[in-house]
Design a protein around this motif. Structure first.
Motif, mmCIF file in Angstrom:
data_model
loop_
_atom_site.group_PDB
_atom_site.id
_atom_site.type_symbol
_atom_site.label_atom_id
_atom_site.label_comp_id
_atom_site.label_asym_id
_atom_site.label_seq_id
_atom_site.Cartn_x
_atom_site.Cartn_y
_atom_site.Cartn_z
ATOM 1 N N MET A 1 -3.678 10.168 -5.177
ATOM 2 C CA MET A 1 -2.899 9.346 -4.266
ATOM 3 C C MET A 1 -3.778 8.941 -3.092
ATOM 4 S SD MET A 1 0.011 9.145 -5.777
ATOM 5 C CE MET A 1 1.143 8.531 -4.518
ATOM 6 N N ALA A 2 -3.469 7.796 -2.511
ATOM 7 C CA ALA A 2 -4.217 7.333 -1.347
ATOM 8 C C ALA A 2 -3.730 8.059 -0.097
ATOM 9 C CB ALA A 2 -4.040 5.826 -1.192
ATOM 10 N N ASN A 3 -4.409 7.848 1.004
ATOM 11 C CA ASN A 3 -3.938 8.396 2.264
ATOM 12 C C ASN A 3 -2.551 7.851 2.586
ATOM 13 O OD1 ASN A 3 -6.298 9.858 2.675
ATOM 14 N ND2 ASN A 3 -7.305 8.142 3.731
ATOM 15 N N PRO A 4 -1.741 8.592 3.284
ATOM 16 C CA PRO A 4 -0.374 8.132 3.589
ATOM 17 C C PRO A 4 -0.368 6.733 4.197
ATOM 18 C CG PRO A 4 -0.644 10.415 4.247
ATOM 19 C CD PRO A 4 -2.009 9.934 3.841
ATOM 20 N N GLY A 5 0.467 5.866 3.615
ATOM 21 C CA GLY A 5 0.580 4.498 4.107
ATOM 22 C C GLY A 5 -0.326 3.511 3.398
ATOM 23 N N TYR A 6 -1.232 3.976 2.543
ATOM 24 C CA TYR A 6 -2.181 3.088 1.872
ATOM 25 C C TYR A 6 -1.894 3.089 0.361
ATOM 26 C CZ TYR A 6 -4.773 3.067 6.261
ATOM 27 O OH TYR A 6 -5.136 2.912 7.571
ATOM 28 N N GLY A 7 -2.761 2.413 -0.385
ATOM 29 C CA GLY A 7 -2.666 2.435 -1.845
ATOM 30 C C GLY A 7 -1.792 1.330 -2.417
ATOM 31 N N LYS A 8 -1.399 1.515 -3.652
ATOM 32 C CA LYS A 8 -0.633 0.513 -4.388
ATOM 33 C C LYS A 8 0.752 0.328 -3.782
ATOM 34 C CE LYS A 8 1.963 -0.091 -8.658
ATOM 35 N NZ LYS A 8 2.388 0.526 -9.924
ATOM 36 N N ARG A 9 1.191 -0.934 -3.757
ATOM 37 C CA ARG A 9 2.553 -1.264 -3.389
ATOM 38 C C ARG A 9 3.098 -2.248 -4.428
ATOM 39 N NH1 ARG A 9 2.072 2.462 -0.850
ATOM 40 N NH2 ARG A 9 2.775 3.001 1.253
ATOM 41 N N SER A 10 4.213 -1.925 -5.041
ATOM 42 C CA SER A 10 4.804 -2.800 -6.056
ATOM 43 C C SER A 10 5.479 -3.991 -5.383
ATOM 44 C CB SER A 10 5.834 -2.030 -6.892
ATOM 45 O OG SER A 10 5.221 -0.959 -7.571
ATOM 46 N N ALA A 11 5.215 -5.189 -5.909
ATOM 47 C CA ALA A 11 5.861 -6.387 -5.386
ATOM 48 C C ALA A 11 7.344 -6.369 -5.744
ATOM 49 C CB ALA A 11 5.189 -7.634 -5.954
ATOM 50 N N SER A 12 8.117 -7.110 -5.002
ATOM 51 C CA SER A 12 9.571 -7.118 -5.205
ATOM 52 C C SER A 12 9.976 -8.039 -6.348
ATOM 53 C CB SER A 12 10.264 -7.572 -3.922
ATOM 54 O OG SER A 12 9.804 -8.865 -3.551
ATOM 55 N N HIS A 13 11.206 -7.832 -6.825
ATOM 56 C CA HIS A 13 11.855 -8.709 -7.811
ATOM 57 C C HIS A 13 11.039 -8.865 -9.097
ATOM 58 C CE1 HIS A 13 14.487 -9.508 -4.519
ATOM 59 N NE2 HIS A 13 13.645 -10.278 -3.871
#
Length: 290
Positions: free
Chosen positions: A20-32
């Motif tokens: 896992m990345a540092n808290p607040g970083y890394g992958k974010r899934s796009a919406s919809h």
């Protein structure tokens, strides 16, 4: 082999061993995004499809930097960097920063946004503004778009992004309108490719334009049918309306009125006169009656 092994390894819905990345970083899934299916990444080359399938199943916050992915995937950092750039061009990935809401300060963190569903530039622009509308169903793709999206499976060097497929779609549509088949199109696009292919979309556009088949020639109008009926007994020509039952009025024994001022021909001389007319017209070819 590495792609097939990776695809098999990416099948589980979760990859708990991935860092896992540092808290607040890394992958974010796009919406919809659309629901996950087995055909989500078939339009991509094997390596990109394998990497996308792996990243898609990672939870938000996973470290998907090139250095970390190289430790868990059978690819080097250079290959992974190229694959991620290709995923970006295909509309699956965007890199950027995001302000942390509620932090009480101008605190920005680096994000890598990932979308299982390929998106065009306009959608990503709306996504950054936070006004992307929810989508109810997957857009139906045309026959031309599907062929272009699958082109990379036949010739990996010609793998196209979603934006590239949309731009080239009208050209392929014209080919289909002019009677071309999928096999003819694939042959025209993939035969004798240069090595390497520097710009797949430009090469495909050039070939679609230069090898465009001619327009379909409209079939010529059928010639008017020229037919004349003849009396079955005396052979006198006439309109069909004047030959009911295939016989002229004289042969049926009807009285034929003679226009005033004209000298009538006695009934007994009609056949003789017709024989003279036919003889003057020359010999007629023999034909069989049906």
């Amino acid at each position: 082999m590495a792609d097939s092994q990776l695809s098999a390894a990416a099948c589980p819905p979760h990859v708990p061993s991935h860092p896992m990345a540092n808290p607040g970083y890394g992958k974010r899934s796009a919406s919809h995004q659309h629901p996950r299916t087995a055909t989500d990444f078939r339009h991509l080359p094997p390596r990109e499809a394998a990497v996308a399938a792996y990243v898609d199943r990672l939870p938000d916050g996973a470290d998907i930097s090139v250095k970390t992915l190289a430790k868990v995937l059978p690819y080097g950092q250079c290959a992974l960097r190229t694959a991620l750039n290709n995923l970006q061009r295909a509309g699956h990935l965007r890199r950027g920063s995001e302000h942390v809401i509620g932090s009480g300060s101008a605190h920005w963190v680096t994000r890598t946004f990932f979308s299982r569903t390929p998106r065009d530039d306009a959608w990503w622009a709306a996504f950054t503004r936070g006004d992307t509308p929810p989508e109810q169903q997957r857009k139906t793709r045309s026959r031309a778009f599907v062929l272009l999206a699958a082109l990379g499976r036949t010739a990996p060097a010609l793998s196209l992004s979603a934006t590239g497929c949309a731009a080239l779609e009208p050209y392929v549509t014209v080919w289909f309108d002019r009677g071309a088949t999928e096999a003819q199109l694939l042959h025209a696009l993939t035969d004798g490719l240069p090595v390497p292919v520097h710009h797949a979309a430009a090469l495909v556009r050039s070939r679609l334009t230069a090898k465009m088949p001619p327009e379909r020639v409209a079939p010529s109008a059928p010639r008017a049918v020229l037919r004349v009926l003849e009396c079955a007994k005396c052979g006198a020509p006439g309109r069909a309306e004047a030959l009911p039952g295939g016989e002229c009025g004289l042969c049926r024994g009807e009285h034929v009125p003679v226009p005033s001022g004209s000298r009538g021909i006695p009934a007994g001389e009609v056949r003789g006169r017709m024989a003279q007319v036919r003889a003057a017209m020359g010999p007629r070819p023999a034909r069989s009656r049906t």
